[in-house]
Design an enzyme around this catalytic site. Sequence first.
Site, PDB file in Angstrom:
ATOM      1  CG  ASN A 318       4.277   3.392  -2.339  1.00  0.00           C
ATOM      2  OD1 ASN A 318       3.322   2.675  -2.645  1.00  0.00           O
ATOM      3  ND2 ASN A 318       4.281   4.132  -1.255  1.00  0.00           N
ATOM      4  CG  HIS A 349       4.214   9.239   3.107  1.00  0.00           C
ATOM      5  ND1 HIS A 349       4.004   9.740   1.838  1.00  0.00           N
ATOM      6  CD2 HIS A 349       4.799   8.025   2.938  1.00  0.00           C
ATOM      7  CE1 HIS A 349       4.445   8.862   0.944  1.00  0.00           C
ATOM      8  NE2 HIS A 349       4.932   7.816   1.583  1.00  0.00           N
TER       9      HIS A 349
END
EC number: 2.3.1.-
Length: 495
Positions: A318, A349
Amino acid sequence: QVNFVVCQLFALLAAVWFRTYLHSSKTSPFIRHVVATLLGLYLALFCFGWYALHFVIQSGISYYIMIITGVENMHKYCFVFALGYLTVCQITRVYIFDYGQYSADFSGPMMIITQKITSLAFEIHDGMFRKNEDLTPSQRCLAVRRMPSLLEYLSYNCNFMGILAGPLCSYKDYITFIEGRSYQLQQSEANGKEDTKYEQTDPSPNIAVAQKLLICGLSLLFHMTITKTLPVEYNIDDNFRATASWPVRFFYLYMSLMAARPKYYFAWTLADAINNAAGFGFRGYDKNGVTRWDLISNLRIQQIEFSTSFKMFLDNWNIQTALWLKRVCYERATFSPTIQTFILSAIWHGVYPGYYLTFLTGVLMTLAARAVRNNIRHYFVESPAVKLCYDIITWMATQVAISYTVVPFVLLSVKPSFTFYSSCYFCLHVASILVLLVFPLKRTQKGSKKHESIQPVWSKKLEEENLLQKNSYSTTNNSCSQKQEITCRYQALKQ
């Protein structure tokens, strides 16, 4: 999931059409912006229904905030609003709709849009309010010197290439691509001169796209066959925990979490291929003159699977999100940047408790791994044979530790996560704390850089071939960050 895959395959075909028939040499930037935005909103509507309105609402209100607050404080207000709106949507999806279900997971694209909104707000603040000498080299490169129009803003946030799965890109890179100036700038950097004769060269992304689609196919095949036979939930099965030995349990833990990764490989690599197919993502040329289409790539699979440290894993997983955290938080924090960055990452998140358990465990594991590396690594790097043994041991330890850390991220809830950790007697938590008590964290910080670039024996050739692709928290995804000595020329060219 079917809708997502269908929409991404349609976006891939649309990207080929976009590059062929709406190329910057044939079409005005206005038309390219309009088409990219309308296609993006259509795909969002098809995939998520009327939940896609959240994308327009979040972007529209953020743009209004930018206009009315001015460049001095817009970054703060846009940051609070975009992250707050995302959090409210995540809470309603998780706790009002079915817990753990992804049938209406519209918050995924909103996470990418939130990154874009906040990144651009800080870039405009840097370019239109802060003094040039107060900026870091990367901030100077990414700084935006004029306010985007509403069309440019919506195109950046909601274009069909990245609305469903990203990845994040800088606003200047996107506008440069839309206006057809990316190849000239990248060619200038690669050849080391401003008046390059290759200004009209338009390198083909076909080979890069084909390679990434092959990776997508293999990842999807692995996910549909192996992943379902190795469910992560089996790690907390009562019978398995009662009968399996510790080596078997840790081996299954590693295999089950490794099998859970291909779905991310598939989604992120396909998103990268879509952008490349449209002509976006060209970084320049490597030392051998080969084109590089990794400007906005989000992962490097080989380095992930063969990582020998937590840092190596995180540096290649990521990637664009790590760069976003660095640019909007870590670089700008006035106190405790690591803690602030961790908090922002956790909030971004989502609201599942498992996410927070994973991040808390990850901080502990990272500090422990850093302490071990700083204090004992230099004893094992002199002899190639000893170094190979050390690499194998640290690879095994890293893979088990990563798997142990991310179990709550997959299980989502508190109860199954604590069931897993308690069945392991919190062994790696305890081990990490003991390591931090035994080894001083900063004891060999001065000498750690000496050995920092030493790679595992089996990945040395790979690292040589990808030297320019190495990612760290000190780099950005903008091409100028790859060669600091041409920063000024690069910005002059873009202006």
